[in-house]
Design a protein around this motif. Structure first.
Motif, PDB file in Angstrom:
ATOM      1  N   ARG A  91       5.793   3.519  -0.026  1.00 11.60           N
ATOM      2  CA  ARG A  91       5.285   2.188  -0.363  1.00 11.60           C
ATOM      3  C   ARG A  91       5.576   1.253   0.802  1.00 11.60           C
ATOM      4  O   ARG A  91       6.737   1.098   1.203  1.00 11.60           O
ATOM      5  N   VAL A  92       4.522   0.603   1.310  1.00 14.25           N
ATOM      6  CA  VAL A  92       4.624  -0.169   2.546  1.00 14.25           C
ATOM      7  C   VAL A  92       4.164  -1.604   2.304  1.00 14.25           C
ATOM      8  O   VAL A  92       3.024  -1.832   1.885  1.00 14.25           O
ATOM      9  N   TRP A  93       5.053  -2.543   2.583  1.00 12.99           N
ATOM     10  CA  TRP A  93       4.698  -3.966   2.566  1.00 12.99           C
ATOM     11  C   TRP A  93       4.444  -4.417   4.005  1.00 12.99           C
ATOM     12  O   TRP A  93       5.121  -3.961   4.946  1.00 12.99           O
ATOM     13  N   GLY A  94       3.494  -5.321   4.193  1.00 12.58           N
ATOM     14  CA  GLY A  94       3.183  -5.817   5.529  1.00 12.58           C
ATOM     15  C   GLY A  94       2.363  -4.818   6.320  1.00 12.58           C
ATOM     16  O   GLY A  94       1.781  -3.861   5.775  1.00 12.58           O
ATOM     17  N   ASN A  95       2.280  -5.027   7.625  1.00 15.93           N
ATOM     18  CA  ASN A  95       1.493  -4.166   8.503  1.00 15.93           C
ATOM     19  C   ASN A  95       2.295  -2.935   8.890  1.00 15.93           C
ATOM     20  O   ASN A  95       3.368  -3.053   9.469  1.00 15.93           O
ATOM     21  N   PRO A  96       1.767  -1.737   8.595  1.00 15.93           N
ATOM     22  CA  PRO A  96       2.536  -0.521   8.887  1.00 15.93           C
ATOM     23  C   PRO A  96       2.794  -0.342  10.384  1.00 15.93           C
ATOM     24  O   PRO A  96       1.885  -0.492  11.201  1.00 15.93           O
ATOM     25  N   GLN A 144       0.846  -1.188   0.000  1.00  9.53           N
ATOM     26  CA  GLN A 144       0.000   0.000   0.000  1.00  9.53           C
ATOM     27  C   GLN A 144       0.882   1.238   0.000  1.00  9.53           C
ATOM     28  O   GLN A 144       2.035   1.190   0.433  1.00  9.53           O
ATOM     29  N   THR A 145       0.355   2.324  -0.508  1.00  7.28           N
ATOM     30  CA  THR A 145       1.098   3.579  -0.529  1.00  7.28           C
ATOM     31  C   THR A 145       0.472   4.528   0.482  1.00  7.28           C
ATOM     32  O   THR A 145      -0.722   4.836   0.399  1.00  7.28           O
ATOM     33  N   ILE A 146       1.270   4.943   1.449  1.00  5.54           N
ATOM     34  CA  ILE A 146       0.794   5.816   2.521  1.00  5.54           C
ATOM     35  C   ILE A 146       1.622   7.096   2.483  1.00  5.54           C
ATOM     36  O   ILE A 146       2.832   7.066   2.748  1.00  5.54           O
ATOM     37  N   ASP A 147       0.969   8.195   2.117  1.00  8.10           N
ATOM     38  CA  ASP A 147       1.668   9.483   2.010  1.00  8.10           C
ATOM     39  C   ASP A 147       2.938   9.365   1.168  1.00  8.10           C
ATOM     40  O   ASP A 147       3.991   9.925   1.507  1.00  8.10           O
ATOM     41  N   GLY A 148       2.835   8.621   0.071  1.00  7.37           N
ATOM     42  CA  GLY A 148       3.945   8.488  -0.861  1.00  7.37           C
ATOM     43  C   GLY A 148       4.920   7.367  -0.543  1.00  7.37           C
ATOM     44  O   GLY A 148       5.771   7.039  -1.373  1.00  7.37           O
TER      45      GLY A 148
END
Length: 408
Positions: free
Chosen positions: A10-15, A4-8
């Protein structure tokens, strides 16, 4: 896509909120092309562990971190694990005696290497004779030592084939640590060997332009520390092979605290990976789990998602409990701990249940402080494939409560 992309970012797994905040701070400073978090991410100093930042024309000494070129090597041997298991306690005793863990050296064997004739030692001469002589002497003294913290020498069984594998995990030791602190000092206007005030966890990254004198010197020093770490891991694996009277027919070797010049999205970038393994299509990586979990050999896939990851993946299972939470607060005067959540007995039972012969290690490295490796691997299923699953049968680390300023 499984990210997922959060505020630019890119995040894999649970943030993880703390690591994500650090990643956002990194994104706000310098010539940033992309910031990413691998699924094993957690808070680090300045740049999160499991964090990847791609820059144009810049490099970050704080991003690479103090343990420059920390990484893993694994080899497949010609020995069956079943032939070692009956004598495993004696073998692990031999490894603990032969290989130097912690700060010092358990034997007087100094390791000579062509590396000490490398022309890039001139980097330190350019800074000063004292700096050159001190760091080269430290490097000579520590080559082939493993250190402490989460650094290890392991024996594995591959259940599918029954073959014995050897793996290790450590970096450039005190030489890399002094290199990192020295360049952070220079960037702040202090002398290379000055006592630095230390990084704050959430401070912005320290950035150097690659076309500046300081940036060029750091880049060359980092690459020298990388070659040094490779030489150390090669030496330790060779020592264990010799102890076992074994040979290796396959090896995987990679850094996960380092910066690489790579082309992404049509740009020449400097990709700073802190606790992240390169995973270009076809590239092999060794990813270690905890002492109560599997480790794996992986290969990068040729997929859109892997391109989106800037060819990066996890470097381990990812810590979910701090050292202090697990083991308690250390009083170095009395050499006692208080307030830890994990008892030595809990750790002993967990390791025994997994069938591991353990030498050294404190509760801050117990299986309870890490995620399960499969969880983070699943998050990157679109970018890597698992080629070999390895189960630890012998783990050797520095002793519990070993003080080592270069351990992580």
């Amino acid at each position: 896509m499984t990210y997922q992309t959060i505020d630019g970012v890119r995040v894999w797994g649970n943030p993880d909120a703390g690591a994500l905040s650090q990643a956002k701070t990194c994104a706000e400073h310098g010539n940033v092309v992309q910031v990413l978090l691998m699924a094993d991410h957690h808070k680090g100093y300045s740049q999160p562990i499991g964090g990847v930042v791609a820059y144009e024309g810049q490099i970050s000494p704080s991003g690479v971190g103090y343990d420059i070129a920390c990484g893993n090597k694994a080899v497949r041997t010609n020995v069956l694990a079943a032939d070692i298991k009956p004598i495993l306690p004696a073998v692990m005793d031999q490894i603990a005696r032969k290989i130097s863990f912690g700060v010092g050296r358990v034997n007087s064997e100094k390791v000579d290497h062509d590396l000490f004739d490398d022309p890039d030692w001139s980097v330190y001469s350019a800074i000063g004779k004292q700096e050159h002589d001190k760091l080269k002497a430290l490097a000579r003294d520590q080559l082939g030592t493993v250190g402490s913290g989460n650094h290890y020498v392991d024996l594995f069984e591959e259940p599918e084939t029954g073959l014995l594998w050897i793996g290790n995990h450590f970096g450039s030791r005190g030489f890399g640590h002094k290199t990192a602190s020295g360049f952070l000092n220079l960037a702040a206007g202090r002398d290379f060997l000055a006592n630095a005030p230390g990084e704050k966890m959430d401070q912005p990254p320290v950035l150097l332009d690659l076309d500046s004198e300081l940036g060029d010197l750091y880049y060359r020093a980092m690459k020298l520390a990388g070659r040094y770490a490779y030489a150390g891991r090669d030496y330790v694996i060779a020592q264990v092979l010799s102890l076992l009277s074994a040979s290796a027919d396959f090896e995987v070797h990679n850094h996960h605290n380092y910066a690489w010049k790579e082309t992404h999205v049509g740009k020449t970038t400097m990709v700073v990976r802190k606790g992240a393994t390169p995973s270009a299509p076809g590239q092999l990586g060794f990813i270690g789990g905890s002492m109560g979990d599997i480790s794996v050999i992986v290969r990068g896939k040729d997929t859109d998602e892997n391109r989106d990851s800037f060819y990066s993946t996890v470097h381990g299972a990812g810590r979910i409990m701090s050292r202090t939470q697990a083991a308690g607060k250390m009083n170095w005067k009395t050499r006692s701990r208080s307030g830890g959540q994990i008892t030595p007995e809990q750790m002993k039972q967990a390791v025994l249940a997994f069938g591991v012969e353990l030498r050294g290690a404190g509760t801050d490295e117990s299986p309870f402080v890490y995620r399960k490796l499969q969880e983070v691997l699943d998050a990157h299923a679109g970018t890597i494939e698992v080629l070999h699953v390895l189960k630890p049968i012998g783990v050797c680390m520095a002793g519990a409560d070993e003080f080592d300023p270069y351990k992580d």
